[in-house]
Scaffold this motif. Structure first.
Motif, PDB file in Angstrom:
ATOM      1  N   LYS A   5       0.824  -1.212   0.000  1.00 18.19           N
ATOM      2  CA  LYS A   5       0.000   0.000   0.000  1.00 18.19           C
ATOM      3  C   LYS A   5       0.855   1.257   0.000  1.00 18.19           C
ATOM      4  O   LYS A   5       0.311   2.366   0.039  1.00 18.19           O
ATOM      5  CB  LYS A   5      -0.924   0.007   1.210  1.00 18.19           C
ATOM      6  N   LYS A   6       2.179   1.083  -0.011  1.00 13.41           N
ATOM      7  CA  LYS A   6       3.091   2.230   0.057  1.00 13.41           C
ATOM      8  C   LYS A   6       2.714   3.147   1.219  1.00 13.41           C
ATOM      9  O   LYS A   6       2.642   4.377   1.077  1.00 13.41           O
ATOM     10  CB  LYS A   6       3.096   2.999  -1.267  1.00 13.41           C
ATOM     11  N   THR A   7       2.495   2.550   2.361  1.00 14.57           N
ATOM     12  CA  THR A   7       2.028   3.294   3.525  1.00 14.57           C
ATOM     13  C   THR A   7       2.866   2.952   4.750  1.00 14.57           C
ATOM     14  O   THR A   7       3.215   1.786   4.967  1.00 14.57           O
ATOM     15  CB  THR A   7       0.549   2.993   3.803  1.00 14.57           C
ATOM     16  N   VAL A   8       3.183   3.971   5.515  1.00 18.65           N
ATOM     17  CA  VAL A   8       3.826   3.813   6.802  1.00 18.65           C
ATOM     18  C   VAL A   8       2.887   4.363   7.873  1.00 18.65           C
ATOM     19  O   VAL A   8       2.262   5.409   7.661  1.00 18.65           O
ATOM     20  CB  VAL A   8       5.179   4.550   6.851  1.00 18.65           C
ATOM     21  N   TYR A   9       2.795   3.659   8.973  1.00 16.80           N
ATOM     22  CA  TYR A   9       1.899   4.042  10.055  1.00 16.80           C
ATOM     23  C   TYR A   9       2.712   4.412  11.299  1.00 16.80           C
ATOM     24  O   TYR A   9       3.838   3.942  11.490  1.00 16.80           O
ATOM     25  CB  TYR A   9       0.965   2.884  10.403  1.00 16.80           C
ATOM     26  N   LEU A  10       2.107   5.218  12.144  1.00 17.95           N
ATOM     27  CA  LEU A  10       2.674   5.504  13.457  1.00 17.95           C
ATOM     28  C   LEU A  10       1.544   5.423  14.470  1.00 17.95           C
ATOM     29  O   LEU A  10       0.675   6.300  14.502  1.00 17.95           O
ATOM     30  CB  LEU A  10       3.338   6.878  13.493  1.00 17.95           C
ATOM     31  N   GLN A  11       1.543   4.349  15.233  1.00 15.12           N
ATOM     32  CA  GLN A  11       0.575   4.193  16.315  1.00 15.12           C
ATOM     33  C   GLN A  11       1.139   4.890  17.541  1.00 15.12           C
ATOM     34  O   GLN A  11       2.224   4.544  18.010  1.00 15.12           O
ATOM     35  CB  GLN A  11       0.324   2.719  16.606  1.00 15.12           C
ATOM     36  N   MET A  12       0.397   5.858  18.052  1.00 11.11           N
ATOM     37  CA  MET A  12       0.860   6.656  19.181  1.00 11.11           C
ATOM     38  C   MET A  12      -0.081   6.441  20.359  1.00 11.11           C
ATOM     39  O   MET A  12      -1.273   6.772  20.275  1.00 11.11           O
ATOM     40  CB  MET A  12       0.910   8.137  18.806  1.00 11.11           C
ATOM     41  N   ASN A  13       0.447   5.875  21.421  1.00 15.08           N
ATOM     42  CA  ASN A  13      -0.331   5.624  22.635  1.00 15.08           C
ATOM     43  C   ASN A  13       0.214   6.459  23.783  1.00 15.08           C
ATOM     44  O   ASN A  13       1.348   6.929  23.742  1.00 15.08           O
ATOM     45  CB  ASN A  13      -0.274   4.142  22.986  1.00 15.08           C
ATOM     46  N   ASP A  14      -0.595   6.596  24.819  1.00 11.13           N
ATOM     47  CA  ASP A  14      -0.186   7.333  26.014  1.00 11.13           C
ATOM     48  C   ASP A  14       0.392   8.698  25.644  1.00 11.13           C
ATOM     49  O   ASP A  14       1.502   9.062  26.078  1.00 11.13           O
ATOM     50  CB  ASP A  14       0.827   6.513  26.813  1.00 11.13           C
ATOM     51  N   LEU A  15      -0.333   9.423  24.835  1.00 15.96           N
ATOM     52  CA  LEU A  15       0.164  10.702  24.345  1.00 15.96           C
ATOM     53  C   LEU A  15       0.305  11.722  25.461  1.00 15.96           C
ATOM     54  O   LEU A  15      -0.483  11.734  26.423  1.00 15.96           O
ATOM     55  CB  LEU A  15      -0.749  11.232  23.242  1.00 15.96           C
ATOM     56  N   LYS A  16       1.322  12.568  25.331  1.00 18.60           N
ATOM     57  CA  LYS A  16       1.636  13.589  26.305  1.00 18.60           C
ATOM     58  C   LYS A  16       1.623  14.964  25.629  1.00 18.60           C
ATOM     59  O   LYS A  16       1.822  15.049  24.419  1.00 18.60           O
ATOM     60  CB  LYS A  16       3.009  13.325  26.910  1.00 18.60           C
TER      61      LYS A  16
END
Length: 116
Positions: free
Chosen positions: A75-86
């Motif tokens: 899919k020519k896609t990069v993801y960034l899962q961000m948890n516990d955001l500050k």
């Protein structure tokens, strides 16, 4: 040249989560290490995380254990899962190649705002 379109940002409260997407067009996406960067107001753009062609990952110390980078070459896609955001994660997030010598033009980025 590869063009990048970042999306998925938004306004969340401290402790919340977001998943960013970076869709690339043009070029041989799967051959390169792709990285997420971020730029907060008044600060320089800095590296957040990177992922190699084989899936190997690296993270900046402030996001280790909270962020996860992944890619889907089909899919020519990069993801960034961000948890516990500050609140200190508040920034405009961009994707691009990791190596400066290979880097393409920057996309428009996606704004992430974390409220305290």
């Amino acid at each position: 040249q590869v063009q990048y379109v970042e999306s998925g940002g938004g306004l969340v409260q401290t402790g919340g989560s977001l998943r960013l997407s970076c869709i690339a067009s043009g070029g041989f996406f799967s051959l390169y290490t792709i990285a997420w960067y971020r730029q907060a107001p008044g600060k320089q753009r800095g590296l957040v995380a990177s992922i190699g062609p084989n899936g190997s990952t690296n993270y900046a110390d402030p996001v280790k254990g909270r962020f996860t980078i992944s890619r889907d070459n089909a899919k020519k896609t990069v993801y960034l899962q961000m948890n516990d955001l500050k609140p200190e994660d508040t920034a405009v997030y961009y994707c691009n190649k990791l190596l400066a010598s290979q880097r393409d033009a920057w996309g428009q980025g996606t704004q992430v705002t974390v409220s305290s």
